[in-house]
Design an enzyme around this catalytic site. Structure first.
Site, short mmCIF file in Angstrom:
data_model
loop_
_atom_site.label_atom_id
_atom_site.label_comp_id
_atom_site.label_asym_id
_atom_site.label_seq_id
_atom_site.Cartn_x
_atom_site.Cartn_y
_atom_site.Cartn_z
N GLY A 320 0.83 -1.20 0.00
CA GLY A 320 0.00 0.00 0.00
C GLY A 320 0.86 1.24 0.00
N GLU A 321 0.39 2.30 0.63
CA GLU A 321 1.07 3.60 0.71
C GLU A 321 1.12 4.33 -0.63
OE1 GLU A 321 5.00 3.30 2.35
OE2 GLU A 321 4.36 2.12 4.08
N GLY A 322 0.81 3.64 -1.73
CA GLY A 322 1.00 4.21 -3.06
C GLY A 322 2.26 3.70 -3.73
#
Length: 354
Positions: A320-322
């Site tokens: 996640g997080e981008g």
């Protein structure tokens, strides 16, 4: 700006720009179609931006953060306090997304949509945080709705507000990121609500659950759907009943970016759940979405299939997080540069195929 206006202003792709991009692709010094997905991506970006030769210079990765009441059900291997701790890590520049953002020359914007604890205002780090908190965490979806319908709208508009602010600083492409301990559970509930697939086909290990934890998490999602009965025909209802504030924020950011003809690089499991909400609210947003990668989370493929999106990468990532979206940005930029900077057969004096 209200939600109806946010949705209404999303235009169709520019067919003339796409036709011009395709024509140029066919004149470049290569066999037709030999650059595969990069050619398709360049044409899509032309249609999104309305420019036959789109350029990607200003890259923004928006990381939306929020907490979830469902962590009380033991669905995560990490405590809820990690959400705020990781927000501070993002602001310090020490997380994986910060490293990859520097790698692709993107700026990271961190927004608090619903973190349960506050970063103190006097903390120098906190000054960089975009504060658009709807509430300090959602309700426990295993026992009732995540939020009210009004809060769902507030989350969507808060995410749109983040994009509007960043447009003034320059934004050619938006990448979506998330932070929220427990957020794979509401994301799985969103996916199950829209697709009709059973939770056990959607739920994944998240931050690293064992077999017993995985089975328990699927049961929690089943209970959340049974208790709340979200309507797959109403994207706002799904978000309000089983979603998250950061998920709503990401969906709103997608709608706002599309309204300004900006492409959206969608990250993994949580961002894809947000994309499902965005598409349910505004089907015309779909062609503005680019799936960066295929997450190793079990249900991600089902979600991408529902969205009719083909991922650019498959790296077995699930952070996640981008992070996947940051890598996707590099491919979008490469696709644009290839189309703009390669010579045509005429320019290069190269003979075409017989």
């Amino acid at each position: 700006m209200d939600l109806e206006e946010l949705i209404r202003r999303i235009p169709p792709l520019d067919e003339a720009a796409m036709a011009a991009a395709r024509a140029r692709q066919n004149r470049l010094t290569k066999p037709p179609g030999s650059l595969g997905r990069l050619e398709e991506l360049a044409v899509q970006l032309a249609g999104i931006t309305g420019q036959a030769l789109p350029r990607i210079q200003h890259k923004v990765i928006a990381v939306m953060a929020g907490d979830h009441g469902v962590v009380a059900e033991g669905v995560s291997a990490y405590p809820q306090a990690v959400t705020a701790q990781m927000v501070a890590n993002f602001l310090r520049g020490g997380a994986a997304i910060n490293v990859l953002a520097r790698h692709v020359d993107a700026r990271v914007v961190v927004a608090d949509l619903g973190v349960a604890t506050e970063l103190p205002d006097q903390d120098p780090l906190a000054r960089a945080l975009v504060r658009v908190k709807v509430a300090p965490g959602t309700g426990n979806i295993a026992q009732g709705p995540a939020m009210s319908r009004e809060q769902a709208v507030q989350a969507l508009l808060a995410g749109a507000q983040v994009v509007e602010q960043e447009l003034a600083r320059g934004l050619d492409i938006l990448a979506t990121g998330d932070m929220g301990i427990g957020n794979t559970t509401p994301s799985a509930a969103i996916a199950a609500a829209f697709t009709g697939r059973p939770p056990q086909e959607i739920v994944g290990r998240g931050t690293g659950l064992d077999e017993a934890g995985l089975a328990h998490k699927a049961e929690v999602v089943r209970r959340a759907l049974a208790v709340n009965r979200p309507s797959a025909e109403d994207g706002l209802d799904v978000l309000a009943k089983v979603g998250g504030f950061e998920i709503g924020g990401i969906a709103g950011a997608m709608l706002a970016a599309a309204g300004h003809r900006r492409p959206v690089m969608v990250d993994g499991f949580i961002s894809t759940a947000a994309a499902m909400v965005a598409v349910a609210l505004a089907p015309q947003v779909r062609p503005y979405l680019i799936a960066a990668h295929h997450s190793v989370e079990q249900g991600h493929g089902i979600m991408l299939e529902w969205l009719r999106l083909q991922p650019l990468l498959k790296l077995e990532m699930r952070l996640g997080e981008g992070t996947g979206a940051a890598l996707g940005i590099s491919l979008a930029e490469a696709a644009c540069k290839l189309m703009a900077e390669m010579a045509t057969f005429d320019e290069a004096g190269v003979s075409e195929r017989a």
